[in-house]
Design a protein around this motif. Structure first.
Motif, PDB file in Angstrom:
ATOM      1  N   ALA A 227      46.592  59.774  11.809  1.00 34.69           N
ATOM      2  CA  ALA A 227      46.179  58.385  11.651  1.00 34.69           C
ATOM      3  C   ALA A 227      44.938  58.141  12.501  1.00 34.69           C
ATOM      4  N   ILE A 228      44.106  57.200  12.074  1.00 36.79           N
ATOM      5  CA  ILE A 228      42.860  56.954  12.795  1.00 36.79           C
ATOM      6  C   ILE A 228      43.130  56.447  14.215  1.00 36.79           C
ATOM      7  N   GLU A 229      44.259  55.738  14.412  1.00 38.02           N
ATOM      8  CA  GLU A 229      44.649  55.292  15.750  1.00 38.02           C
ATOM      9  C   GLU A 229      45.729  56.216  16.290  1.00 38.02           C
ATOM     10  N   PRO A 230      45.492  56.875  17.422  1.00 33.09           N
ATOM     11  CA  PRO A 230      46.555  57.692  18.019  1.00 33.09           C
ATOM     12  C   PRO A 230      47.717  56.819  18.466  1.00 33.09           C
ATOM     13  N   ARG A 231      48.850  57.451  18.726  1.00 30.73           N
ATOM     14  CA  ARG A 231      49.993  56.695  19.239  1.00 30.73           C
ATOM     15  C   ARG A 231      49.664  56.122  20.615  1.00 30.73           C
ATOM     16  N   ALA A 232      50.219  54.955  20.898  1.00 29.86           N
ATOM     17  CA  ALA A 232      49.981  54.301  22.174  1.00 29.86           C
ATOM     18  C   ALA A 232      51.174  53.414  22.509  1.00 29.86           C
ATOM     19  N   VAL A 233      51.422  53.255  23.814  1.00 31.27           N
ATOM     20  CA  VAL A 233      52.517  52.424  24.307  1.00 31.27           C
ATOM     21  C   VAL A 233      52.033  51.685  25.543  1.00 31.27           C
ATOM     22  N   ASN A 234      52.442  50.422  25.679  1.00 33.08           N
ATOM     23  CA  ASN A 234      52.195  49.661  26.900  1.00 33.08           C
ATOM     24  C   ASN A 234      53.466  48.876  27.185  1.00 33.08           C
ATOM     25  N   ALA A 235      54.192  49.292  28.215  1.00 37.99           N
ATOM     26  CA  ALA A 235      55.496  48.701  28.505  1.00 37.99           C
ATOM     27  C   ALA A 235      55.438  47.889  29.790  1.00 37.99           C
ATOM     28  N   SER A 236      56.089  46.725  29.753  1.00 42.53           N
ATOM     29  CA  SER A 236      56.063  45.814  30.896  1.00 42.53           C
ATOM     30  C   SER A 236      57.468  45.296  31.156  1.00 42.53           C
ATOM     31  N   TYR A 237      57.827  45.250  32.442  1.00 45.45           N
ATOM     32  CA  TYR A 237      59.132  44.724  32.849  1.00 45.45           C
ATOM     33  C   TYR A 237      58.953  43.404  33.584  1.00 45.45           C
ATOM     34  N   SER A 238      59.828  42.441  33.281  1.00 36.36           N
ATOM     35  CA  SER A 238      59.787  41.141  33.958  1.00 36.36           C
ATOM     36  C   SER A 238      61.033  40.980  34.816  1.00 36.36           C
ATOM     37  N   PRO A 239      60.897  41.037  36.152  1.00 37.93           N
ATOM     38  CA  PRO A 239      62.076  40.836  37.014  1.00 37.93           C
ATOM     39  C   PRO A 239      62.624  39.414  36.946  1.00 37.93           C
TER      40      PRO A 239
ATOM     41  N   SER B 152      63.833  41.449  31.675  1.00 35.65           N
ATOM     42  CA  SER B 152      63.505  41.760  30.285  1.00 35.65           C
ATOM     43  C   SER B 152      62.299  42.698  30.211  1.00 35.65           C
ATOM     44  N   TYR B 153      62.127  43.271  29.037  1.00 38.83           N
ATOM     45  CA  TYR B 153      61.037  44.212  28.802  1.00 38.83           C
ATOM     46  C   TYR B 153      60.223  43.746  27.594  1.00 38.83           C
ATOM     47  N   THR B 154      58.921  43.947  27.663  1.00 37.27           N
ATOM     48  CA  THR B 154      58.061  43.782  26.502  1.00 37.27           C
ATOM     49  C   THR B 154      57.328  45.104  26.292  1.00 37.27           C
ATOM     50  N   VAL B 155      57.445  45.633  25.076  1.00 38.75           N
ATOM     51  CA  VAL B 155      56.858  46.935  24.780  1.00 38.75           C
ATOM     52  C   VAL B 155      55.874  46.764  23.629  1.00 38.75           C
ATOM     53  N   TYR B 156      54.607  46.978  23.901  1.00 32.38           N
ATOM     54  CA  TYR B 156      53.587  47.028  22.861  1.00 32.38           C
ATOM     55  C   TYR B 156      53.469  48.485  22.409  1.00 32.38           C
TER      56      TYR B 156
ATOM     57  N   ALA C 169      60.172  53.457  33.066  1.00 33.67           N
ATOM     58  CA  ALA C 169      59.341  53.521  34.276  1.00 33.67           C
ATOM     59  C   ALA C 169      58.794  52.158  34.673  1.00 33.67           C
ATOM     60  N   SER C 170      58.583  51.280  33.683  1.00 32.70           N
ATOM     61  CA  SER C 170      58.000  49.967  34.016  1.00 32.70           C
ATOM     62  C   SER C 170      58.907  49.177  34.949  1.00 32.70           C
ATOM     63  N   LYS C 171      60.198  49.352  34.838  1.00 32.55           N
ATOM     64  CA  LYS C 171      61.113  48.673  35.759  1.00 32.55           C
ATOM     65  C   LYS C 171      61.106  49.354  37.122  1.00 32.55           C
ATOM     66  N   LYS C 172      60.970  50.681  37.118  1.00 28.13           N
ATOM     67  CA  LYS C 172      60.985  51.406  38.389  1.00 28.13           C
ATOM     68  C   LYS C 172      59.812  51.004  39.274  1.00 28.13           C
ATOM     69  N   ILE C 173      58.639  50.781  38.666  1.00 27.14           N
ATOM     70  CA  ILE C 173      57.461  50.468  39.490  1.00 27.14           C
ATOM     71  C   ILE C 173      57.130  48.980  39.487  1.00 27.14           C
ATOM     72  N   ARG C 174      57.862  48.201  38.649  1.00 25.90           N
ATOM     73  CA  ARG C 174      57.648  46.749  38.561  1.00 25.90           C
ATOM     74  C   ARG C 174      56.218  46.392  38.145  1.00 25.90           C
ATOM     75  N   ARG C 175      55.605  47.257  37.336  1.00 26.65           N
ATOM     76  CA  ARG C 175      54.265  46.989  36.823  1.00 26.65           C
ATOM     77  C   ARG C 175      54.168  47.525  35.392  1.00 26.65           C
ATOM     78  N   PRO C 176      53.263  46.985  34.583  1.00 26.36           N
ATOM     79  CA  PRO C 176      53.085  47.510  33.219  1.00 26.36           C
ATOM     80  C   PRO C 176      52.514  48.933  33.258  1.00 26.36           C
TER      81      PRO C 176
ATOM     82  N   GLU D  38      57.840  59.189  24.658  1.00 22.45           N
ATOM     83  CA  GLU D  38      56.877  58.442  25.478  1.00 22.45           C
ATOM     84  C   GLU D  38      57.218  56.958  25.535  1.00 22.45           C
ATOM     85  N   ASP D  39      57.691  56.406  24.411  1.00 26.10           N
ATOM     86  CA  ASP D  39      58.040  54.989  24.366  1.00 26.10           C
ATOM     87  C   ASP D  39      59.155  54.680  25.361  1.00 26.10           C
ATOM     88  N   VAL D  40      60.173  55.544  25.366  1.00 27.84           N
ATOM     89  CA  VAL D  40      61.313  55.337  26.252  1.00 27.84           C
ATOM     90  C   VAL D  40      60.911  55.541  27.708  1.00 27.84           C
TER      91      VAL D  40
END
Length: 797
Positions: A204-216, A220-224, A276-283, A269-271
């Motif tokens: 695909a023209i766009e490679p796979r990508a993930v951006n995961a964020s945890y909200s303390p 909750s989690y938001t995963v792009y 990890a986003s919760k472990k480091i508390r950053r996206p 990678e998604d998982v």
């Protein structure tokens, strides 16, 4: 005065609404999303196809500038993070369930293919993460690897998983074996082929990508993520891997630059990033580079097959017998087990009245990247088997290939095949006849003679395909092993001023949903298409849906929207009846106007939408305010697009170079919503099919398991110069009988029907020299070698 008649939107070649933002650089892809306190991830991957992991030393890497955290398989194992699940259970012939070895998110004790992830590095920048990753010391103990699909189950081969004997995931059978064997015993002619369906790498023209964020704040989690079905991603990741409530995970798939099946699956990678986003508390964000995609995205195809066709003396098909070995790669990907079984063997009847069919499929593990659905997913493999057999039988029996097909076409519908499907409609003779006409088959002999005078060989090849689209119904799919429903969801929200928002569980990654779905709604409600917004790809906004794959969007997703529109119209008629002081049964609705039948008393759609939200004159005792309806649609059958393709090639016998001179495609897609978009879908599919037939092949070193075609330097994607000017026509068509739009699906057709047509044409060109078969991809070297082998068999055996 009557309102002006609005142009019908269904069947109109409306320009795509979404193209403006793409062409002006305003699209928003996952890699475009940068969140506050953003961090970046890089994976350390195994350089070996098979090795035990003795140790992972991260001390030096942790001290590198910008490094925030490093995680290994041991870290995830310590927190009981589950393995990636497979979504389809297949049983072997003896009734035993398939072998499902664990698929760890990060390899802990053993790496099983080149590219298997063994560590995750998170830093303030991509560069710092890469620099740190290079200092991680992994001690491997190399093991022998098994690569070859055909021999993976042979005794003595290295085991990919210690608890999977002979590397065999399952041995599955389908059809009537005894009836098939009996038909072969009495056949006047048997055609036999050894077929390799080459392994492909989706690009695909766009490679796979993930951006995961945890909200303390609310845990909750938001995963792009660049994904084709966000709800399935959320379900599998939350419920089966991370043991999270689904309500705590929001998955957003924004603009996605192509998928072709490779973005359906839940990837490690998604998982890993979500955890990890919760472990480091950053996206945490990760975007694959192209070489990384080659060793981490699920591959496609990779079948080795012995296929046989039994015929009587007049060319009538009596039976087909197929034995296939299918490569699963190192692990079971999300839908991998269903591709060479349910999506493959059930299509082996093709367009023909073959009375008896038996298929046996052995799925094997190898030390390669997992294999899963790729554009067509099982249907291209089945069509290739059927259409190569038919064309070869025609040449062997000296029957014109088109005539042999005509003698065996299904002509009466509905038709129950011997492999479990029931085709509702079709007109295969009409498609083939039109394709022969458009391709000027009558003039082929003269063109062949002209090529011969120029020292070239010219060949003509046919392919009559059928596919099953829509992947349904849920109850039958469940009985066949599906671990998810196959319905679709739609919601229509009419706003007070008459504009409309459509929420669909389908997902667009290039198909043009924002246009075609809006056309369906505009046609039904009489609302201008510019006043209709399509919302998809966000589990926080849309009802639970199954996403987009298997050419199901308009047939299943569009039908869910139609069911919701039924509810909108029914309620709107009740409101109109109240305002017009009439019975709801007397209200007609057409072109955006509600009318009391037989009178000139009317209300516009906007009148009704406003009344729904400003209910000053409203039957509150019988109707709730608002105009917002949802519906789910679970189809009662697959849809069955079909078509006839004719390919004409010219081969240079001195170099083996093949040039496609003409390619004609006539497809029956039932009713068509947007002919322009459909034509584009067919063109794209043909490009991918031509790539498989002539150019693309994923190659591993059989000794070391190294990927030899790991970049565009070694993996030949088709370019514009490799493609002819297509002659494409959508037939008048036979509408699907069991969905409200009469549509069938078009996204995979070109990739399904084109490979056998091309190879049939090349074999036809080489037949005068004595060449009877050639495997894909028919590269110049492979064609040249085939020619030399028949000219000097002792030298080129």
């Amino acid at each position: 005065m009557n309102a002006p008649e609005q142009q019908r939107m269904i069947g109109a070649s409306v320009k795509r609404k979404e193209d403006y933002r793409f062409l002006t650089g305003s699209g928003q892809y996952t890699d475009d999303i940068v969140l506050p306190q953003q961090t970046y991830a890089v994976f350390v991957r195994s350089p070996y196809a098979h090795a035990t992991i003795q140790s992972v030393n991260t001390d030096a890497a942790k001290a590198m500038p910008g490094v925030i955290a490093i995680f290994t398989g041991a870290d995830l194992a310590a927190e009981n993070v589950g393995g990636l699940p497979c979504g389809w259970l297949i049983h072997s012939i003896d009734g035993s369930p398939m072998r499902e070895p664990p698929h760890p998110v990060i390899a802990h004790t053993k790496a099983r293919h080149v590219g298997d992830q063994v560590a995750l590095v998170i830093a303030e920048s991509v560069k710092e993460a890469k620099d740190a990753a290079e200092t991680i010391e992994v001690e491997y103990d190399m093991l022998p690897a098994v690569i070859d699909t055909a021999h993976a189950a042979d005794p003595g081969q290295p085991l990919v998983h210690d608890d999977v004997p002979n590397n065999t995931c399952y041995t599955w059978g389908h059809g009537d074996k005894s009836a098939t064997d009996a038909a072969f015993a009495g056949a006047a002619h048997v055609t036999t082929l050894e077929i390799v369906n080459n392994r492909l790498i989706p690009n695909a023209i766009e490679p796979r990508a993930v951006n995961a964020s945890y909200s303390p704040q609310d845990d909750s989690y938001t995963v792009y993520v660049a994904n084709q079905n966000p709800h399935v991603e959320r379900l599998l990741m939350a419920a089966f891997v991370l043991s999270l409530p689904e309500s705590k995970v929001r998955v957003v798939a924004p603009d996605v630059g192509g998928g072709f099946g490779s973005k359906i699956f839940l990837y490690a990678e998604d998982v890993a990033l979500t955890w990890a986003s919760k472990k480091i508390r950053r996206p945490v964000k990760w975007t694959a580079d192209r070489s990384e995609s080659f060793i981490s995205d699920a591959h496609g195809r990779d079948h080795v097959t012995k296929a046989e066709l039994a015929l009587d003396a007049n060319g009538k098909f009596l039976a087909m017998r197929v034995h296939t070995t299918a490569n699963m790669g190192a692990y079971l990907s999300t839908f991998a087990s269903s591709v060479p079984t349910i999506l493959y063997a059930t299509l082996l009847a093709g367009q023909y009245t073959t009375p008896a069919i038996y298929a046996e499929v052995k799925a094997v593990f190898t030390n390669t990247v997992p294999v899963d659905a790729y554009r067509g997913a099982g249907r291209p493999e089945a069509t290739y088997v059927v259409e190569r057999l038919v064309e070869t039988a025609a040449h062997e029996m000296n029957i014109d290939p088109a005539e042999l097909r005509r003698r065996n076409f299904i002509r009466a519908f509905p038709y129950a095949t011997p492999v479990g499907l029931t085709y509702d409609t079709g007109d295969y003779e009409a498609c083939l006849g039109r394709a022969l006409e458009l391709a000027d088959v009558a003039g082929f002999a003269a063109r062949r003679d002209a090529s011969k005078r120029n020292g070239k060989l010219r060949g003509l090849g046919y392919s009559c395909y059928i596919e099953a689209c829509g992947l349904a119904p849920s109850n039958i799919a469940g009985a066949l092993g599906a671990r998810a429903g196959l319905f679709e969801a739609g919601e229509i929200r009419v706003h007070p001023t008459g504009s409309v928002t459509v929420f669909t569980g389908s997902h667009s990654h290039g198909q043009g949903h924002e246009t075609t779905f809006a056309q369906v709604v505009s046609d039904r409600l009489g609302v201008p298409i510019d006043n209709i917004e399509i919302v998809h790809g966000d589990t926080g906004r849309i009802p639970f849906g199954m996403g987009t794959y298997g050419s199901r969007s308009i047939a299943v997703g569009g039908s869910a929207i139609m069911k919701a529109l039924d509810k909108i119209e029914a309620k709107a008629k009740k409101i109109a009846a109240h305002l017009l002081e009439a019975s709801a049964e007397d209200i007609e609705f057409h072109n955006g106007v509600f009318r009391v039948s037989g009178t000139d008393r009317t209300k516009t759609f906007t009148d009704i939408s406003l009344a729904a939200y400003v209910p000053h004159n409203y039957p509150l005792e019988t109707l709730e305010p608002g105009l917002d309806e949802s519906a789910f649609y679970d189809p009662t059958n697959f849809t069955y697009p079909s078509g006839a393709y004719v390919c004409e090639v010219e081969v240079d016998p001195d170099t083996g170079e093949t040039r496609i001179d003409r390619f004609t495609a006539v497809d029956d897609f039932g009713n068509v919503i947007n002919p322009m978009i459909v034509e584009g879908q067919v063109h794209g599919g043909l490009g991918q099919g031509i790539g498989q037939a002539l150019l693309e092949r994923c190659v591993y070193d059989t000794e070391t398991g190294q990927l030899l075609s790991g970049s565009y330097m070694d993996y030949a994607m088709p370019r514009a110069s490799d493609l002819p000017s297509f002659n494409v026509e959508t037939a008048k068509g036979t509408p699907c009988t069991h969905n409200p739009l009469g549509v069938k699906g078009c996204g995979e057709a070109g990739a399904i029907g084109s490979p056998p047509a091309i190879i049939n044409a090349i074999v036809d060109a080489l037949a005068p020299l004595g060449v009877k078969d050639i495997q894909m991809p028919a590269t110049p070297h492979r064609v040249w070698s085939a020619i030399r082998a028949v000219q000097s068999p002792a030298t080129h055996s």
